[in-house]
Write a protein that holds these residues in place. Structure first.
Motif, PDB file in Angstrom:
ATOM      1  N   UNK A 196       0.842  -1.191   0.000  1.00 38.34           N
ATOM      2  CA  UNK A 196       0.000   0.000   0.000  1.00 38.34           C
ATOM      3  C   UNK A 196       0.881   1.246   0.000  1.00 38.34           C
ATOM      4  N   UNK A 197       0.269   2.364  -0.322  1.00 36.36           N
ATOM      5  CA  UNK A 197       0.981   3.642  -0.386  1.00 36.36           C
ATOM      6  C   UNK A 197       0.105   4.725   0.243  1.00 36.36           C
ATOM      7  N   UNK A 198       0.704   5.570   1.087  1.00 36.36           N
ATOM      8  CA  UNK A 198      -0.010   6.687   1.702  1.00 36.36           C
ATOM      9  C   UNK A 198       0.725   7.977   1.322  1.00 36.36           C
ATOM     10  N   UNK A 199      -0.005   8.893   0.682  1.00 33.35           N
ATOM     11  CA  UNK A 199       0.608  10.121   0.188  1.00 33.35           C
ATOM     12  C   UNK A 199      -0.086  11.346   0.773  1.00 33.35           C
ATOM     13  N   UNK A 200       0.703  12.276   1.286  1.00 26.44           N
ATOM     14  CA  UNK A 200       0.209  13.603   1.674  1.00 26.44           C
ATOM     15  C   UNK A 200       0.679  14.572   0.596  1.00 26.44           C
ATOM     16  N   UNK A 201      -0.216  15.429   0.127  1.00 25.91           N
ATOM     17  CA  UNK A 201       0.144  16.254  -1.020  1.00 25.91           C
ATOM     18  C   UNK A 201      -0.437  17.663  -0.954  1.00 25.91           C
ATOM     19  N   UNK A 202       0.116  18.514  -1.813  1.00 28.13           N
ATOM     20  CA  UNK A 202      -0.412  19.857  -2.037  1.00 28.13           C
ATOM     21  C   UNK A 202      -0.972  19.880  -3.453  1.00 28.13           C
ATOM     22  N   UNK A 203      -2.154  20.488  -3.617  1.00 27.40           N
ATOM     23  CA  UNK A 203      -2.818  20.532  -4.918  1.00 27.40           C
ATOM     24  C   UNK A 203      -3.058  21.986  -5.306  1.00 27.40           C
ATOM     25  N   UNK A 204      -2.671  22.346  -6.516  1.00 27.29           N
ATOM     26  CA  UNK A 204      -2.873  23.715  -6.993  1.00 27.29           C
ATOM     27  C   UNK A 204      -3.608  23.702  -8.325  1.00 27.29           C
ATOM     28  N   UNK A 205      -4.621  24.561  -8.440  1.00 25.66           N
ATOM     29  CA  UNK A 205      -5.349  24.757  -9.689  1.00 25.66           C
ATOM     30  C   UNK A 205      -5.087  26.190 -10.134  1.00 25.66           C
ATOM     31  N   UNK A 206      -4.610  26.347 -11.363  1.00 28.08           N
ATOM     32  CA  UNK A 206      -4.264  27.677 -11.854  1.00 28.08           C
ATOM     33  C   UNK A 206      -4.801  27.890 -13.266  1.00 28.08           C
ATOM     34  N   UNK A 207      -5.555  28.966 -13.431  1.00 25.58           N
ATOM     35  CA  UNK A 207      -6.029  29.371 -14.754  1.00 25.58           C
ATOM     36  C   UNK A 207      -5.875  30.883 -14.847  1.00 25.58           C
ATOM     37  N   UNK A 208      -4.818  31.313 -15.510  1.00 22.51           N
ATOM     38  CA  UNK A 208      -4.509  32.749 -15.571  1.00 22.51           C
ATOM     39  C   UNK A 208      -5.599  33.545 -16.288  1.00 22.51           C
ATOM     40  N   UNK A 209      -6.216  32.960 -17.316  1.00 19.10           N
ATOM     41  CA  UNK A 209      -7.250  33.671 -18.065  1.00 19.10           C
ATOM     42  C   UNK A 209      -8.457  33.989 -17.184  1.00 19.10           C
ATOM     43  N   UNK A 210      -8.796  33.046 -16.313  1.00 17.22           N
ATOM     44  CA  UNK A 210      -9.962  33.219 -15.445  1.00 17.22           C
ATOM     45  C   UNK A 210      -9.595  33.858 -14.104  1.00 17.22           C
ATOM     46  N   UNK A 211      -8.299  34.082 -13.889  1.00 20.02           N
ATOM     47  CA  UNK A 211      -7.846  34.674 -12.635  1.00 20.02           C
ATOM     48  C   UNK A 211      -8.032  33.755 -11.439  1.00 20.02           C
ATOM     49  N   UNK A 212      -7.888  32.448 -11.672  1.00 21.42           N
ATOM     50  CA  UNK A 212      -8.074  31.461 -10.614  1.00 21.42           C
ATOM     51  C   UNK A 212      -6.723  30.861 -10.212  1.00 21.42           C
ATOM     52  N   UNK A 213      -6.445  30.878  -8.917  1.00 27.32           N
ATOM     53  CA  UNK A 213      -5.230  30.252  -8.397  1.00 27.32           C
ATOM     54  C   UNK A 213      -5.559  29.719  -7.001  1.00 27.32           C
ATOM     55  N   UNK A 214      -5.832  28.430  -6.911  1.00 25.05           N
ATOM     56  CA  UNK A 214      -6.329  27.831  -5.668  1.00 25.05           C
ATOM     57  C   UNK A 214      -5.395  26.732  -5.166  1.00 25.05           C
ATOM     58  N   UNK A 215      -5.034  26.812  -3.891  1.00 24.39           N
ATOM     59  CA  UNK A 215      -4.210  25.795  -3.238  1.00 24.39           C
ATOM     60  C   UNK A 215      -5.046  25.016  -2.228  1.00 24.39           C
ATOM     61  N   UNK A 216      -4.760  23.745  -2.118  1.00 23.85           N
ATOM     62  CA  UNK A 216      -5.383  22.943  -1.067  1.00 23.85           C
ATOM     63  C   UNK A 216      -4.451  21.784  -0.754  1.00 23.85           C
ATOM     64  N   UNK A 217      -4.701  21.147   0.367  1.00 23.15           N
ATOM     65  CA  UNK A 217      -3.903  19.979   0.760  1.00 23.15           C
ATOM     66  C   UNK A 217      -4.807  18.768   0.918  1.00 23.15           C
ATOM     67  N   UNK A 218      -4.218  17.617   0.823  1.00 23.45           N
ATOM     68  CA  UNK A 218      -5.003  16.399   0.955  1.00 23.45           C
ATOM     69  C   UNK A 218      -4.120  15.197   1.210  1.00 23.45           C
ATOM     70  N   UNK A 219      -4.753  14.058   1.336  1.00 26.92           N
ATOM     71  CA  UNK A 219      -4.008  12.815   1.511  1.00 26.92           C
ATOM     72  C   UNK A 219      -4.782  11.689   0.856  1.00 26.92           C
ATOM     73  N   UNK A 220      -4.065  10.665   0.458  1.00 24.68           N
ATOM     74  CA  UNK A 220      -4.691   9.517  -0.187  1.00 24.68           C
ATOM     75  C   UNK A 220      -3.987   8.235   0.238  1.00 24.68           C
ATOM     76  N   UNK A 221      -4.787   7.214   0.513  1.00 25.09           N
ATOM     77  CA  UNK A 221      -4.273   5.874   0.826  1.00 25.09           C
ATOM     78  C   UNK A 221      -4.661   4.973  -0.337  1.00 25.09           C
TER      79      UNK A 221
END
Length: 213
Positions: free
Chosen positions: A38-63
């Motif tokens: 098995x694998x357990x990952x903690x991560x940072x997730x970023x969504x970026x769309x310069x045209x729409x002026x969107x830049x969102x960060x979030x954190x999460x984890x997955x097993x």
């Protein structure tokens, strides 16, 4: 003319060697992750769309264990037990259950995250970065399907551990999704019921169970 032909041949051979090198590295990554229980990952997730002026960060984890996974992100949990996908939203006290068909699934799901590149992409070596003393080799993946919504993916691989460190997906519309691994743990003592949906428990807690056809 002769020199031009030799130059073209040299470029072709160099490109072929680079592709083989990229495939070799990806094969090492795939072989290694498949050997973990098995694998357990903690991560940072970023969504970026310069045209729409969107830049969102979030954190999460997955097993992840085989095809099964539990993903915690944006205040909700998404679980796959091998047959159904359960989306649990505590804020709404709702669980949505949907069936799963591997042939219809074209997304890079958590269970595919570490092996999705095995089919459907042309690979080539890209830049190398030094991240806090770690050598990260990026491989550029371009979809074979010319109608794919994904423009390309950059996969950053830790050369020493052969683990994926970063994934940068750029869509045809310019939206960029970046996943950065903060911790990558393997063969963890996971609960035997981690990937089992307890319907009775959620009904007892007052959750609305929405089962899709």
């Amino acid at each position: 003319m002769k020199r031009a032909v030799i130059l073209v041949m040299a470029i072709c051979f160099a490109s072929l060697a680079q592709a083989q090198s990229a495939k070799s590295l990806l094969s090492e990554v795939s072989t290694k992750v498949k050997n973990y229980d098995n694998i357990v990952i903690n991560f940072k997730w970023n969504l970026n769309n310069e045209k729409e002026g969107v830049n969102q960060d979030t954190r999460g984890d997955v097993s992840i264990k085989g095809e099964q996974y539990v993903l915690n992100m944006l205040g909700s949990t998404r679980m796959f037990d091998g047959n159904n996908i359960y989306t649990i939203v505590p804020e709404d006290e709702e669980v949505t259950i949907s069936g799963y068909n591997a042939q219809d699934d074209k997304e890079i799901t958590p269970s595919k995250l570490l092996t999705f590149y095995e089919k459907g992409y042309v690979s080539e070596m890209d830049i190398v970065q030094n991240v806090k003393g770690r050598k990260i080799q990026f491989v550029k993946l371009s979809p074979i399907d010319s109608k794919a919504e994904i423009k390309n993916i950059l996969l950053g691989i830790d050369v020493q551990t052969k683990h994926i460190y970063k994934l940068i997906q750029t869509d045809a519309n310019g939206t960029k999704y970046t996943l950065t691994v903060n911790s990558f743990k393997t063969n963890q003592p996971l609960s035997e019921t981690l990937f089992t949906f307890d319907k009775a428990k959620f009904e007892k807690d007052g959750y609305y169970i929405n089962k899709l056809d």
